[in-house]
Design a protein around this motif. Sequence first.
Motif, PDB file in Angstrom:
ATOM      1  N   GLY A   6      65.330  51.453  68.935  1.00  0.00           N
ATOM      2  CA  GLY A   6      64.727  50.563  67.958  1.00  0.00           C
ATOM      3  C   GLY A   6      63.477  51.182  67.359  1.00  0.00           C
ATOM      4  N   VAL A  22      67.011  47.619  64.800  1.00  0.00           N
ATOM      5  CA  VAL A  22      67.800  47.922  65.993  1.00  0.00           C
ATOM      6  C   VAL A  22      68.624  49.185  65.785  1.00  0.00           C
ATOM      7  N   PRO A  27      71.617  45.362  71.725  1.00  0.00           N
ATOM      8  CA  PRO A  27      70.266  44.816  71.545  1.00  0.00           C
ATOM      9  C   PRO A  27      69.973  43.656  72.493  1.00  0.00           C
ATOM     10  N   GLU A  57      66.666  36.784  66.277  1.00  0.00           N
ATOM     11  CA  GLU A  57      67.229  37.537  65.159  1.00  0.00           C
ATOM     12  C   GLU A  57      66.720  36.959  63.851  1.00  0.00           C
ATOM     13  N   ARG A  61      67.535  41.964  61.594  1.00  0.00           N
ATOM     14  CA  ARG A  61      66.576  42.669  62.446  1.00  0.00           C
ATOM     15  C   ARG A  61      66.181  41.724  63.576  1.00  0.00           C
TER      16      ARG A  61
END
Length: 174
Positions: A6, A22, A27, A57, A61
Amino acid sequence: MELVVGRVAKSHGVRGELVVEVRTDEPEARFAPGATLRGRLPRATEVREFTVESVREHSGRLLVFLAGVADRGAADALRGMLFLVDSADLPPSEDPDEFYDHELEGLEVRLTDGTVVGSVRDVLHSAAGELLEVRAAEDGREILIPFVTAIVPTVSLAEGVIVIDPPEGLLDPE
């Protein structure tokens, strides 16, 4: 070898939240609350550890709160920070058609007839999918090759070779 999972794009709001781009397929594991992240600023050698306090989220992103980053100034100071994992800590892929970026970097790229095209410099992740950034053997220019089965039918890590079957014009200089 350290791999980037990231990158801090910018701060978000005034309470120290970070916008993180990410660069991992997991993630939810890497940025889970309580997880420890190893971060390094660009052109720095010092690696710092951070604990994820919360994550959500937002527009493709992640918005991440890290312990000890309590305001916008502290968040702004982390702009560009790369979050890293050691490749030795990664489990082997169970799918023969999935590869970590670092496994593809440096592989020789050839046409189906064996002609050498160049070597993979990087794997780029875009909204449209993955692209292999290839440095052409002939003239050193950059060629972007979509990493899809129709164009990349064969990847052999053992031989260090990627075989491509590009559509007409893909390899032509612009």
